[in-house]
Design an enzyme around this catalytic site. Structure first.
Site, PDB file in Angstrom:
ATOM      1  N   GLY A 137      54.019  43.605  15.870  1.00  0.00           N
ATOM      2  CA  GLY A 137      54.900  42.843  14.978  1.00  0.00           C
ATOM      3  C   GLY A 137      54.615  41.354  14.978  1.00  0.00           C
ATOM      4  O   GLY A 137      54.686  40.702  13.930  1.00  0.00           O
ATOM      5  N   GLY A 175      49.823  46.838  14.588  1.00  0.00           N
ATOM      6  CA  GLY A 175      50.048  48.253  14.296  1.00  0.00           C
ATOM      7  C   GLY A 175      48.854  49.151  14.553  1.00  0.00           C
ATOM      8  O   GLY A 175      48.282  49.151  15.637  1.00  0.00           O
ATOM      9  N   ARG A 214      47.329  45.591  27.488  1.00  0.00           N
ATOM     10  CA  ARG A 214      48.185  44.403  27.652  1.00  0.00           C
ATOM     11  C   ARG A 214      48.221  43.950  29.110  1.00  0.00           C
ATOM     12  O   ARG A 214      48.176  42.743  29.391  1.00  0.00           O
ATOM     13  CB  ARG A 214      49.606  44.694  27.168  1.00  0.00           C
ATOM     14  CG  ARG A 214      49.731  44.622  25.667  1.00  0.00           C
ATOM     15  CD  ARG A 214      51.182  44.791  25.230  1.00  0.00           C
ATOM     16  NE  ARG A 214      51.279  44.734  23.774  1.00  0.00           N
ATOM     17  CZ  ARG A 214      52.362  45.063  23.090  1.00  0.00           C
ATOM     18  NH1 ARG A 214      53.437  45.495  23.723  1.00  0.00           N
ATOM     19  NH2 ARG A 214      52.375  44.973  21.783  1.00  0.00           N
ATOM     20  N   LYS A 271      51.993  50.993   3.005  1.00  0.00           N
ATOM     21  CA  LYS A 271      52.966  50.466   2.048  1.00  0.00           C
ATOM     22  C   LYS A 271      52.797  48.992   1.705  1.00  0.00           C
ATOM     23  O   LYS A 271      52.670  48.156   2.596  1.00  0.00           O
ATOM     24  CB  LYS A 271      54.374  50.658   2.616  1.00  0.00           C
ATOM     25  CG  LYS A 271      54.793  52.108   2.679  1.00  0.00           C
ATOM     26  CD  LYS A 271      56.182  52.198   3.252  1.00  0.00           C
ATOM     27  CE  LYS A 271      56.685  53.634   3.199  1.00  0.00           C
ATOM     28  NZ  LYS A 271      57.989  53.728   3.854  1.00  0.00           N
TER      29      LYS A 271
HETATM   30  C1  3PG Z   1      55.689  45.185  20.939  1.00  0.00           C
HETATM   31  O1  3PG Z   1      55.478  46.229  21.552  1.00  0.00           O
HETATM   32  O2  3PG Z   1      55.289  44.996  19.772  1.00  0.00           O
HETATM   33  C2  3PG Z   1      56.381  44.074  21.663  1.00  0.00           C
HETATM   34  O3  3PG Z   1      56.450  44.345  23.026  1.00  0.00           O
HETATM   35  C3  3PG Z   1      57.741  43.798  21.068  1.00  0.00           C
HETATM   36  O4  3PG Z   1      58.577  44.909  21.236  1.00  0.00           O
HETATM   37  P1  3PG Z   1      59.833  45.091  20.272  1.00  0.00           P
HETATM   38  O5  3PG Z   1      59.286  45.448  18.919  1.00  0.00           O
HETATM   39  O6  3PG Z   1      60.669  46.157  20.887  1.00  0.00           O
HETATM   40  O7  3PG Z   1      60.557  43.757  20.207  1.00  0.00           O
END
Ligand code: 3PG
Ligand code: MG
Length: 397
Positions: A377, A354, A36, A197
């Site tokens: 996410g 993920g 990142r 899942k």
């Molecule tokens: C991540 O690592 O997916 C992002 O930085 C968002 O982090 P968070 O899920 O704690 O909001």
């Protein structure tokens, strides 16, 4: 997608707030995966080269609105400086007197990192007062944090509405590739969805099944689909409460004309451990005391055949228990096939979310996909077809 980029900004002499996502894995004070940081460094470097005063904002971990010293962004000051190739100053707060003084001390071309935005409760509440205080630190807002764009927080959404804004280079690249993959793809379009899942990916599967020509289901979630078709899955991980969900998705595929590719052969064990005795059987021959850990070679051949006619591919999730050898074979073979088809120019491939990046890295093909998103996410919510507040705020004005 209409958003401004750095090309549309005049930044010389301006205070530019850059929302980065420096939420990277750190162990014993060291960054263990700098992807990142490396992806976002070009935006900071470019702005500094163009004479901006660059003020970097980020969250780090989940301190939940309190100062948690072990979640300080201070640990990222040096890694960021190395990635950007410039000195980076640090302020111990992201708003208020400390931040204001540090910003006031910045000269053109200098870079400042502010402390974790989530040390303030107003961040996650998207408190207008917090957004206003952040906005007071800059003249322009640049969001380069696609991976945090699913959060409607003060530093991602609130502040974007208060200042002239633009997407940073990493955000621009994410959005451009995601649009090519799912917004306006060349067809046929294939989606690969793996993982444990069905229940966590219902919205994602429902969205994708309406958009793709081929939906490939892998991982333990394939067991739920097999069970939904009346196949005995033995001791395999599956979700009995979601057989109806799987049937609904199969029905939706029939309606839309999408083909669903389920494993036709599987690798089974009696005990889940590295090097466990295993056999490969047709999906219909799983014994009552066996569990599925991977797809078999026939399933991979069917996947490769479909791939030959595919122009665009979106990938999320592994095919099997890839962390445990030899149950990584299916994931590795499929990932390598996609990498080869991408290299030959036949397929545009985009992966993310993920475990996906870890699985591709394990297969040694992380660099060989057209694009691998840094988002977890946010990538999943995008696959669900949701609007991402951080992106929406950029396109809003
Ligand atoms: C991540 O690592 O997916 C992002 O930085 C968002 O982090 P968070 O899920 O704690 O909001
Ligand atoms: Mg996270």
């Amino acid at each position: 997608m209409a958003f401004r980029t750095l090309d549309d900004l005049d930044v010389a002499g301006k205070r530019v707030l850059v929302r980065a996502d420096l939420n990277v894995p750190v162990a014993d004070g060291r960054v263990t995966d700098a992807t990142r940081i490396e992806r976002q460094a070009p935006t900071i470097r470019e702005l500094a080269d163009r004479g901006a005063k660059v003020i970097v904002l980020s969250h780090f971990d989940r301190p939940k609105g309190k100062v948690v010293p072990s979640m300080s962004l201070k640990v990222l000051q040096q890694p960021l400086a190395e990635a950007v190739g410039r000195k980076v100053a640090f302020a111990e707060d992201c708003i208020g007197p400390d931040a204001e003084a540090a910003v006031a001390a910045l000269k053109d071309g200098e870079v400042l990192l502010l402390e974790n935005t989530r040390f303030h409760a107003g961040e996650e509440k998207n408190d207008p007062e917090m957004a206003r205080k952040l906005a007071a630190l800059g003249d322009i807002f640049v969001n380069d944090a696609f991976s945090a764009a699913h959060r409607a927080h003060a530093s991602t959404e609130g502040v974007a509405r208060l200042l002239p804004n633009a997407a940073g280079r990493s955000m621009q690249s994410e959005l451009t590739h995601l649009d090519k993959a799912l917004g306006n793809p060349e067809r046929p379009l294939m989606a690969v969805v793996g993982g444990a899942k069905v229940s966590t990916k219902i919205a994602l599967l429902e969205n994708l099944v309406a958009k793709v020509e081929v939906l490939v289901i892998g991982g333990a979630m394939a067991n739920t689909f097999l069970a939904a078709e009346g196949i005995a899955v033995g001791k395999s991980l599956y979700e009995p409460d979601h057989l109806e969900t799987a049937r609904r998705i199969i029905h939706a595929a029939n309606e839309s004309g999408a083909a669903i590719l389920l494993p036709t052969d599987v690798v089974v064990v009696k005990e889940f451990k590295a090097g466990a005795a295993h056999r490969t059987v047709p999906a219909g021959d799983i014994a009552a005391d066996e569990m599925v850990l991977d797809v078999g070679p026939d399933s991979i051949r069917a996947f490769e055949n479909r791939l030959l006619a595919t122009r665009t591919l979106v990938w999320n999730g592994p095919f099997g228990a890839f962390e445990t050898t030899p149950f990584d074979a299916g994931t590795v073979a499929a990932a390598r096939a996609v990498a080869a088809a991408t290299k030959s120019g036949q397929v545009l491939s985009v992966a993310g979310g993920g475990d996906t990046v870890a699985a591709l890295a394990h297969a040694g093909v992380e660099q060989d996909f057209t694009y691998v998103s840094t988002a977890g996410g946010a990538f999943l919510e995008w696959l669900e077809g949701k609007e991402l507040p951080g992106v929406e705020a950029l396109t809003a004005k």
